[in-house]
Design a protein around this motif. Structure first.
Motif, PDB file in Angstrom:
ATOM      1  N   GLU A 110      37.443  42.028  35.029  1.00  0.00           N
ATOM      2  CA  GLU A 110      37.132  42.117  33.596  1.00  0.00           C
ATOM      3  C   GLU A 110      38.373  41.874  32.754  1.00  0.00           C
ATOM      4  O   GLU A 110      38.306  41.207  31.711  1.00  0.00           O
TER       5      GLU A 110
ATOM      6  N   CYS B 251      30.482  39.040  36.055  1.00  0.00           N
ATOM      7  CA  CYS B 251      31.884  38.756  35.736  1.00  0.00           C
ATOM      8  C   CYS B 251      32.384  37.570  36.550  1.00  0.00           C
ATOM      9  O   CYS B 251      33.093  36.696  36.021  1.00  0.00           O
ATOM     10  N   ARG B 252      32.025  37.510  37.824  1.00  0.00           N
ATOM     11  CA  ARG B 252      32.416  36.374  38.672  1.00  0.00           C
ATOM     12  C   ARG B 252      31.843  35.078  38.114  1.00  0.00           C
ATOM     13  O   ARG B 252      32.530  34.054  38.045  1.00  0.00           O
TER      14      ARG B 252
ATOM     15  N   ASP C 229      30.932  34.436  34.996  1.00  0.00           N
ATOM     16  CA  ASP C 229      31.590  34.099  33.737  1.00  0.00           C
ATOM     17  C   ASP C 229      32.932  33.430  33.976  1.00  0.00           C
ATOM     18  O   ASP C 229      33.236  32.390  33.386  1.00  0.00           O
ATOM     19  N   ILE C 230      33.744  34.027  34.843  1.00  0.00           N
ATOM     20  CA  ILE C 230      35.088  33.490  35.083  1.00  0.00           C
ATOM     21  C   ILE C 230      34.997  32.103  35.714  1.00  0.00           C
ATOM     22  O   ILE C 230      35.707  31.169  35.318  1.00  0.00           O
TER      23      ILE C 230
ATOM     24  N   PHE D 168      42.065  33.783  40.563  1.00  0.00           N
ATOM     25  CA  PHE D 168      40.716  34.349  40.543  1.00  0.00           C
ATOM     26  C   PHE D 168      40.198  34.589  41.958  1.00  0.00           C
ATOM     27  O   PHE D 168      39.691  35.672  42.284  1.00  0.00           O
TER      28      PHE D 168
ATOM     29  N   ARG E  73      39.040  38.161  32.967  1.00  0.00           N
ATOM     30  CA  ARG E  73      38.128  37.415  32.104  1.00  0.00           C
ATOM     31  C   ARG E  73      38.545  37.504  30.645  1.00  0.00           C
ATOM     32  O   ARG E  73      38.486  36.505  29.910  1.00  0.00           O
TER      33      ARG E  73
END
Length: 422
Positions: free
Chosen positions: A226, A175-176, A178-179, A202, A229
């Protein structure tokens, strides 16, 4: 199995209710019960956090199990082992006898081992005429057999918790990533929105995690990331739909224009007015704006963000551009060569950086180094380190800019650094 009534410790060692409970439980073992001694030991090692026993205590227990002659702990056989302290010390790889006694006491207090002391406190065994042990005094392993199912359950619980922790950590990492990459792409392509503020939000979420976080806290931060995101993806999807609509309209308009004037060949270059006639324009002649987002040296990582990102994050270098400002990549490159001399960066270090990361990335790196000022003791050495990492594929100027921007927001700079004099 060893039968008999409850036994009390020899000498000054006191009797406790916990010891009594362990002995009562050991006497209730079914006659057919058995368990692999090393299997139960491995389960104990996994369940260690829930049983509150140390690694050294487990090492002593390992030595005790090695004195048991059979592969399985069985209720049909004697479960008492009677090694001397010296023998235990040797099997524990030379652990001091005093330390062995201390950890043995912790095993007894945890209910994993029982003392079966002789009348004089010595450890020994008596055998019958057939060579079978009739009476043995020492340490009984019966609690391990009695608690085999409990220990297995505790080991399974610890294993499940470890798996859960590993899973949420992996999800958090994904997730980190992706963001971070979505924000980078949005800034690089000038997507609508205050993406610097989104980047700050973020990192404020990530800062909630300490170096050692509980599974509950990790799960909480993961849920927040999540959701974060999902909002970013939704915002970017809206922009993509808008751009696609505009592109389709533009394509339709261009198609109509070409249909109306078929005399224009697709292979012709764009033209501009040049005096009295028309002159073909190559992409190489479009000036510095054509360098936006492009690479200057073949094979080097390209810049995917606009020049304004650099000038807003590193405003100090603008004073050394042509005319006291930096508006294009060529301006930045010119300013970086001047600043590299002021920072006493060796020409060989500068050329090494250009050869490994490209002239644009080198200029960005020097701008960041200059902006950090006195916090970098050796600018030349720092640039060489970045060059080496770039050569290994482990360096990108974007994270460097983002980190510097966050630092500038949290701690505003007092003013432009003073030039370094020779």
């Amino acid at each position: 199995m060893d039968g008999g009534s409850v036994t009390t410790p020899f000498g000054r060692r006191p009797m406790t209710l916990g010891m009594l409970a362990s002995q009562v439980r050991a006497q209730k073992i079914e006659s057919s019960a058995s368990v692999d001694k090393w299997k139960i030991y491995r389960a104990l090692c996994e369940a260690k956090p829930l049983l509150d026993i140390s690694d050294r205590a487990l090492a002593v227990l390992n030595a005790l199990l090695s004195f048991y002659p059979h592969g399985e702990l069985s209720a049909e056989r004697s479960l008492v082992v009677f090694p001397s302290n010296n023998q235990l010390s040797i099997r524990c790889h030379g652990m001091a006898e005093q330390t062995v006694r201390r950890h043995m006491a912790s095993l007894i207090a945890s209910g994993l081992v029982l003392r079966k002391d002789s009348p004089n406190g010595k450890r020994y065994a008596r055998k019958d005429r057939q060579g079978e042990i009739r009476d043995a005094y020492g340490f009984s392993l019966a609690p391990l057999l009695a608690r085999a199912e409990e220990i297995a359950r505790l080991a399974a619980k610890v294993a499940a918790e470890k798996l859960h922790l590993q899973t949420i950590k992996e999800q958090l990492t994904l997730c980190r990533r992706d963001i971070s990459k979505l924000i980078t792409a949005a800034i690089a392509e000038s997507a609508d929105g205050d993406w610097w503020a989104i980047d700050e939000a973020f990192h404020s979420i990530l800062n909630k995690l300490p170096r050692v976080a509980t599974p509950h806290l990790i799960a909480s931060v993961l849920a927040e990331l999540e959701e974060f995101r999902a909002e970013i993806v939704k915002q970017l999807e809206t922009q993509i739909k808008t751009e696609n609509s505009s592109a389709n309209a533009l394509q339709n308009e261009r198609h109509i224009q070409i249909s109306e004037s078929e005399s224009i060949s697709e292979s012709e270059h764009p033209v501009t007015n040049a005096g009295d006639g028309l002159t073909a324009v190559n992409s190489a002649d479009l000036g510095d704006n054509a360098l936006e987002g492009q690479r200057l040296l073949p094979g080097k990582a390209s810049i995917t963000y606009p020049i304004t990102t650099v000038t807003e994050t590193c405003p100090d270098i603008a004073l050394y551009g042509p005319g006291g400002s930096v508006r294009t990549w060529s301006d930045l490159i010119s300013a970086s060569t001047i600043v590299s001399t002021m920072l006493q960066i060796d020409p060989s270090a500068y050329h090494q950086a250009v050869s490994r990361m490209g002239v644009q990335n080198t200029a960005v790196a020097i701008a960041c180094i200059f902006q950090k000022g006195s916090t970098i003791a050796s600018p030349g050495g720092y640039l060489r380190t970045l060059s080496r990492r770039a050569g290994e594929g482990r360096f990108n100027t974007w994270p460097m800019l983002a980190a510097l921007r966050r630092a500038n927001i949290s701690e505003p700079a007092a003013g432009p650094p003073k030039p370094v004099t020779q």
